[in-house]
Design a protein around this motif. Structure first.
Motif, PDB file in Angstrom:
ATOM      1  N   ASN A   1       0.851  -1.187   0.000  1.00  0.00           N
ATOM      2  CA  ASN A   1       0.000   0.000   0.000  1.00  0.00           C
ATOM      3  C   ASN A   1       0.888   1.239   0.000  1.00  0.00           C
ATOM      4  OD1 ASN A   1      -1.560   2.292   1.609  1.00  0.00           O
ATOM      5  ND2 ASN A   1      -3.056   1.014   0.530  1.00  0.00           N
TER       6      ASN A   1
ATOM      7  N   GLY B   1      -7.412   0.033  -2.496  1.00  0.00           N
ATOM      8  CA  GLY B   1      -6.167  -0.622  -2.090  1.00  0.00           C
ATOM      9  C   GLY B   1      -5.076  -0.419  -3.112  1.00  0.00           C
ATOM     10  N   GLY B   2      -3.862  -0.763  -2.732  1.00  0.00           N
ATOM     11  CA  GLY B   2      -2.708  -0.593  -3.609  1.00  0.00           C
ATOM     12  C   GLY B   2      -2.853  -1.384  -4.900  1.00  0.00           C
TER      13      GLY B   2
ATOM     14  N   SER C   1      -1.351  -4.726  -4.745  1.00  0.00           N
ATOM     15  CA  SER C   1      -1.879  -5.627  -3.717  1.00  0.00           C
ATOM     16  C   SER C   1      -2.642  -6.784  -4.342  1.00  0.00           C
ATOM     17  CB  SER C   1      -2.799  -4.850  -2.768  1.00  0.00           C
ATOM     18  OG  SER C   1      -3.548  -5.734  -1.959  1.00  0.00           O
TER      19      SER C   1
ATOM     20  N   THR D   1      -6.227  -7.207  -2.914  1.00  0.00           N
ATOM     21  CA  THR D   1      -7.146  -6.180  -3.412  1.00  0.00           C
ATOM     22  C   THR D   1      -7.579  -6.496  -4.841  1.00  0.00           C
ATOM     23  OG1 THR D   1      -6.043  -4.535  -2.026  1.00  0.00           O
ATOM     24  CG2 THR D   1      -7.476  -3.706  -3.765  1.00  0.00           C
TER      25      THR D   1
ATOM     26  N   GLU E   1      -6.839   3.589  -5.485  1.00  0.00           N
ATOM     27  CA  GLU E   1      -5.941   3.652  -4.332  1.00  0.00           C
ATOM     28  C   GLU E   1      -6.392   4.716  -3.339  1.00  0.00           C
ATOM     29  OE1 GLU E   1      -1.829   4.038  -5.370  1.00  0.00           O
ATOM     30  OE2 GLU E   1      -1.659   1.941  -5.983  1.00  0.00           O
TER      31      GLU E   1
ATOM     32  N   THR F   1      -5.084  -1.766   3.330  1.00  0.00           N
ATOM     33  CA  THR F   1      -5.571  -0.401   3.103  1.00  0.00           C
ATOM     34  C   THR F   1      -5.844   0.303   4.429  1.00  0.00           C
ATOM     35  OG1 THR F   1      -6.659  -1.187   1.087  1.00  0.00           O
ATOM     36  CG2 THR F   1      -7.274   1.004   1.889  1.00  0.00           C
TER      37      THR F   1
END
Length: 276
Positions: free
Chosen positions: A42, A212-213, A216, A219, A237, A261
């Motif tokens: 993240n 979220g990233g 990820s 995610t 993000e 996150t």
């Protein structure tokens, strides 16, 4: 705009543990502190760590020494040995659930099984798991399907952030081709609960935002799950990624997030949508 938030959302135990370890390590020392790769996937959380003086490096050669925090995804054993040889003090923030997968994979290998890891071959967690078998284990996913022979004794584990559907597909593929298959279901419960709550929410809303990233894995899995339910879904993000045009004609929006996150990022997204 009506906003519904998934029942299970935000940091999991492993992520909170890794962040706490990193922060406490920095508090107790004047030595430079590094993480090998991002501690978690993240960018916002990693940026906060950098502001505290905890810097990610991509190679052991990028730092002269100091304290090296092992990321939550884990690393192969030889990486830790090399870091020690270079004079780093090691602080291991590997998620305990990832450590369990590493141990199962190593055990299966020692028992003579051909070890398959259901997961993404380039993901750091999978690289670490394979490293704990001395490089003997193999990754398996929809793009990478190993050739299985009937004489093979197969031992199987899963990347902790995999979906149960992907694990089931791998099991059904292998079990038809061998006489012996030993499986450890190593999908993290926090991951599973987020997947299930995302799936349920996607059935009830007109639009899903998964926060979220972009790197990820868990995610990205939530995005895939929501889209599989036929719900229009976007992976963002932060609130800055939101396009107001997405909400045209929509009444109810669902918000879900990966296990890495931060709460404040989720809250910013929810407030932004409510104020549209």
């Amino acid at each position: 705009m009506n906003v519904m938030v998934a029942e299970h959302i935000g940091f999991c135990f492993g992520v909170m543990r890794a962040l706490n370890i990193a922060k406490k390590t920095k508090e107790r020392t004047d030595k430079p502190v590094f993480t090998l790769g991002p501690l978690i996937h993240n960018p916002q959380a990693v940026h906060e760590l950098e502001e505290l003086g905890i810097h990610p490096i991509n190679s052991l050669d990028e730092a002269p020494g100091g304290i090296l925090i092992i990321r939550s995804h884990g690393v192969p054993p030889d990486v830790i040995e090399k870091a020690k040889e270079k004079g780093f003090e090691i602080v291991d923030a590997t998620c305990p659930f990832v450590k369990r997968v590493q141990e199962y994979a190593r055990k299966l290998c020692e028992e003579g099984y051909r070890v398959i890891v259901v997961g993404e071959e380039n993901h750091p967690e999978v690289i670490g798991i394979i490293g704990h078998t001395g490089g003997k284990a193999e990754a398996m996913n929809k793009r990478r399907i190993p050739v299985i022979e009937d004489r093979d004794r197969i031992g199987m584990v899963a990347q902790t952030t995999q979906s149960i559907e992907n694990l089931k597909l791998a099991i059904s593929y292998v079990v038809e081709r061998v006489k012996e298959l030993k499986v450890y279901n190593t999908i993290c419960n926090a991951t599973y609960m987020r997947q299930q709550s995302t799936k349920l929410l996607a059935k009830e809303v007109d639009l899903m935002l998964v926060v979220g990233g972009k790197m990820s894995a868990n995610t990205s899995r939530l995005v895939e799950i929501a889209r599989n339910e036929g719900c229009e879904t976007y992976h963002i993000e932060t609130k800055e990624d939101i396009d107001p045009a997405w909400f045209s004609g929509k009444i109810t929006v669902g918000v879900a997030s990966g296990t890495s996150t931060p709460d404040w990022v989720i809250k910013d997204v929810v407030e932004y949508i409510k104020n549209l």
